[in-house]
Design an enzyme around this catalytic site. Structure first.
Site, PDB file in Angstrom:
ATOM      1  N   CYS A  77       0.904  -1.304   0.146  1.00 56.21           N
ATOM      2  CA  CYS A  77      -0.003  -0.071  -0.141  1.00 56.21           C
ATOM      3  C   CYS A  77       0.677   1.235  -0.136  1.00 56.21           C
ATOM      4  O   CYS A  77       1.805   1.598   0.634  1.00 56.21           O
ATOM      5  CB  CYS A  77      -1.080   0.420   0.684  1.00 56.21           C
ATOM      6  SG  CYS A  77      -1.774   0.923   1.882  1.00 56.21           S
ATOM      7  N   CYS A  80       0.923   3.652   2.995  1.00 53.49           N
ATOM      8  CA  CYS A  80       1.649   2.840   4.810  1.00 53.49           C
ATOM      9  C   CYS A  80       2.955   2.936   3.424  1.00 53.49           C
ATOM     10  O   CYS A  80       3.167   2.869   5.549  1.00 53.49           O
ATOM     11  CB  CYS A  80       1.184   1.728   3.892  1.00 53.49           C
ATOM     12  SG  CYS A  80      -0.792   1.029   4.517  1.00 53.49           S
TER      13      CYS A  80
END
Length: 179
Positions: A77, A80
């Site tokens: 991600c 992330c």
């Protein structure tokens, strides 16, 4: 005779006082040494490792009496990945003051099972008293507060998306982090 009597009293006093002083000295050293130890965890304690690969014992983490930050994300991600260096830095810098854990929900999806995670990254905040964090001003940094439907008991506070290090530090201080 009084010189002999006084001399024996001095010898008796020395025989008594010296061991007492030694015991007091040892006790003082022990107290000093132990007062310098903090209740902070050691770096090899698995409860304070950044990466989580097994289910967390939340009650165990709460028993340390320090704020808890759980970051749910994934290595795949992009947001992330952008947040990861901040989370790693917080984990390293705040050892013993805050528990900072990272849970990769892509590699270990079961880790998110008991938490209200709908998007990643999502952070879960638990204050130093072991209670879900309640922000003083929820408008500054948007938080979601989750409660049980039947009892209305507040069980989780989350933030979805990334935060800056300064924002995290502000939240953690509000949550009871000692400086």
């Amino acid at each position: 005779m009084s010189d002999t009597n006084q001399s024996s009293k001095q010898k008796l006093a020395i025989k008594f006082i010296v061991p007492v002083l030694i015991v007091l000295l040892v006790a003082a050293i022990w107290i000093l040494k132990n007062s310098q130890k903090s209740n902070a965890p050691v770096s090899d304690n698995p409860d304070f490792a950044l990466l989580v690969t097994e289910e967390i014992d939340l009650d165990q983490l709460k028993s340390y009496g320090i704020p808890i930050l759980l970051d749910f994300g994934s290595d795949s991600c992009v947001p992330c990945q952008e947040l990861a260096p901040i989370i790693e830095e917080l984990n390293q810098e705040l050892q013993g003051k805050v528990i900072v854990r990272y849970l990769d929900v892509w590699k270990y999806p079961a880790l998110a099972q008991n938490y209200p995670i709908t998007v990643i990254p999502t952070q879960v905040f638990i204050d130093a008293k072991g209670q879900p964090y309640v922000p003083e001003d929820a408008n500054i940094i948007p938080m979601k507060l989750f409660a049980m439907k039947d009892t209305n008991e507040h069980v989780f506070t989350t933030h979805e998306g990334g935060l800056t290090k300064n924002e995290f530090m502000s939240i953690l201080k509000e949550m009871g982090m000692k400086e």
